[in-house]
Design an enzyme around this catalytic site. Sequence first.
Site, PDB file in Angstrom:
ATOM      1  N   HIS A 485       0.702  -1.222   0.108  1.00  0.00           N
ATOM      2  CA  HIS A 485      -0.035  -0.038  -0.023  1.00  0.00           C
ATOM      3  C   HIS A 485       0.758   1.259  -0.025  1.00  0.00           C
ATOM      4  CE1 HIS A 485      -3.660   2.407   1.395  1.00  0.00           C
ATOM      5  NE2 HIS A 485      -2.558   3.101   1.840  1.00  0.00           N
ATOM      6  N   GLU A 486       1.714   1.194   1.160  1.00  0.00           N
ATOM      7  CA  GLU A 486       2.758   2.581   1.186  1.00  0.00           C
ATOM      8  C   GLU A 486       3.448   2.724  -0.239  1.00  0.00           C
ATOM      9  OE1 GLU A 486       2.045   4.839   3.047  1.00  0.00           O
ATOM     10  OE2 GLU A 486       0.713   3.633   4.507  1.00  0.00           O
ATOM     11  N   HIS A 489       1.819   4.593  -2.619  1.00  0.00           N
ATOM     12  CA  HIS A 489       1.978   6.017  -2.837  1.00  0.00           C
ATOM     13  C   HIS A 489       3.192   6.544  -2.945  1.00  0.00           C
ATOM     14  CE1 HIS A 489      -1.598   7.064  -0.426  1.00  0.00           C
ATOM     15  NE2 HIS A 489      -1.381   6.190   0.489  1.00  0.00           N
TER      16      HIS A 489
END
EC number: 3.4.24.59
Length: 703
Positions: A485-486, A489
């Site tokens: 997920h990170e 980004h």
Amino acid sequence: MLCARRLRGLGPPAAAVWRGRRAREVSTSWCPVGAAFNVKPQGRRLDLFGERRGLFGVPELSAPEGFQIAQENALRKADLLVERVCSMPPGPQTVLIFDELSDSLCRVADLADFVKIAHPEPAFREAAEEACRSIGTMVEKLNTNVELYQSLQKLLADKKLVESLDPETRRVAELFMFDFEISGIHLDKEKRKRAVDLNVKILDLSNTFLVGTNFPNKVEKHLLPEHIHRNFVVTGNHVMIDGLHAEAPDDLVREAAYKIFLYPNAGQLKCLEELLSHRDLLAKLVGYSTYSHRALQGTIAKNPETVMQFLEKLSDRLSERTIKDFEMIRRMKMKLNPQNSELMPWDPPYYSGVIRAERYNIEPSLYCPFFSLGACMEGLNILFTKLLGITLYAEQPAKGEVWCEDVRKLAVVHESEGLLGYIYCDFFQRADKPHQDCHFTIRGGRLKEDGDYQLPVVVLMLNLPHSSRNSPTLLTPGMMENLFHEMGHAMHSMLGRTRYQHVTGTRCPTDFAEVPSILMEYFANDYRVVTQFARHYQTGQSLPKSMVSRLCESKKVCAAADMQLQVFYATLDQIYHGKHPLRTSTTDILRETQEKFYGLPYVPNTAWQLRFSHLVGYGAKYYSYLMSRAVASMVWKECFQQDPFNRAAGERYRREMLAHGGGKEPMLMVQGMLQKCPSMDDFVSALVSDLDPDFETFLMDSE
């Protein structure tokens, strides 16, 4: 605001323009990423005479005092740029200078924002805090500089000039103007002062409310059964309750925690009421009917009416599934606790976990040996190489460049374009480190005057366990998904190739900003991706497909009830930021909304809204998590579900979505990727279809 912060901003369809410039040179000091994360850092070579580079390679930041120099340089440059833009005729150069002004302030403020919470040394944290204050004061001053505002207004008031601007430049100019006007600069002197005062008051109330959301409640010891005292902190004659203890097996522990932790605090209640009313006053002062109308400008949803339509449609579609989930949870509670089988709000997290474990056998310890940190990083590397032609390399940082010796530095390198940017990986637990997984922009990408591209720099912060003498760092499935997920980004930041840093990468509307990160969760849950890297750290055995399938299906257990809870929170947020004065108290609104949009009974003398910390950072935008997930789900199904390594789909994803930051209207980016204009019904259907069980898993389980 002139300093673009966190998930704020806009930028251009510039990928096709700036890609293809001369490739950045490749370093010979890079090493494979997987190996770098499965060994302890060797420490810096003993170098008594070597020069300290400073944090992130910024020469001034080799010592805390350097923040003073960095901020003075930034403020001096800002003054010169303001003078320059105010004395020149309006044109495209106006926007470039505004962006350079934004960049000069952000390069200190964004870096300081990170250092003030993450650096282990108090002197650095304090110096960074002071730099944030200093730059913040300058930003407030610029946002009320009428001459500066008029230099931009002249540009946007000249129809011929505006028509001559490329779409990206026009959008960025409009964003700067929007930020000026929500500060009230277009108002008369008296109203402008009122807007400034309201902004200051809102900031103070936000900080006070945020602190209050985590403040523990205490109760006298004798009021609780003695056998549950050990679950809480006991100080003298009091028991301190600092959270909901949602996973505690004892029903009484969860009930006590819920009722005591959520017991209303009069000061916190007053703070929330003032925060909501001041936001409403500011929105009305600068020309909006509600705070929500102001907050949703430029988003996918565009306005609160669309948000409520989305939430109500989703709630209707979830209704039957949620009732079935609650019935399943109720049966499990009756089985384990026949004396007290009424389902209460403190029950679903615990009992849904019990059902999950019983049905799918997903004990984390069975999975951890397959998810060493090095293997997971190699998995990301394989995925990015196949999808985007990108490789992650570990690079040895210079002395003084990182704030802790276990921070790793990654170079992000494209097969033909060369170096795209840097990711600093602050992955491991340490004392006083915030317990949150997050992405920080340290430096935004932008096209510089000399034609070179300013490379983006970001930090990914996780809280992973250290390796032990006998094993590397091993991740639970949840930690692995968070890592993916990170990294979504981070790739948004690395691949944004906007002309203006004010709109780079994740500086885009909130309901679009989470799309790349949530999309990565779909890759993390696909067996074809996981099998590329999930190997037992001792035996080298691959993670069996049945284990991956069981893990994915287990996440669908009671998922409708979980999603219904998010709909309730998002609806509550919309009502709080809708029409004022509110028709009744925030607690009465909570009770009504909970009964209508969740279904479990409101518990008297509780006020969950006083713990709703997202009301500060995501005020009127909490729905963004659901909408971003809907978009990510559609992108996954339309473009990657058939082949998660499809290079053509990966290139389209970069070109249509990642490259623009916030410089293109978010719905246009979604349309470009999906090659159709999705409706709210499409978004709702995407979310609901994710809840459907996978037939293949049932076949495997029955074999």
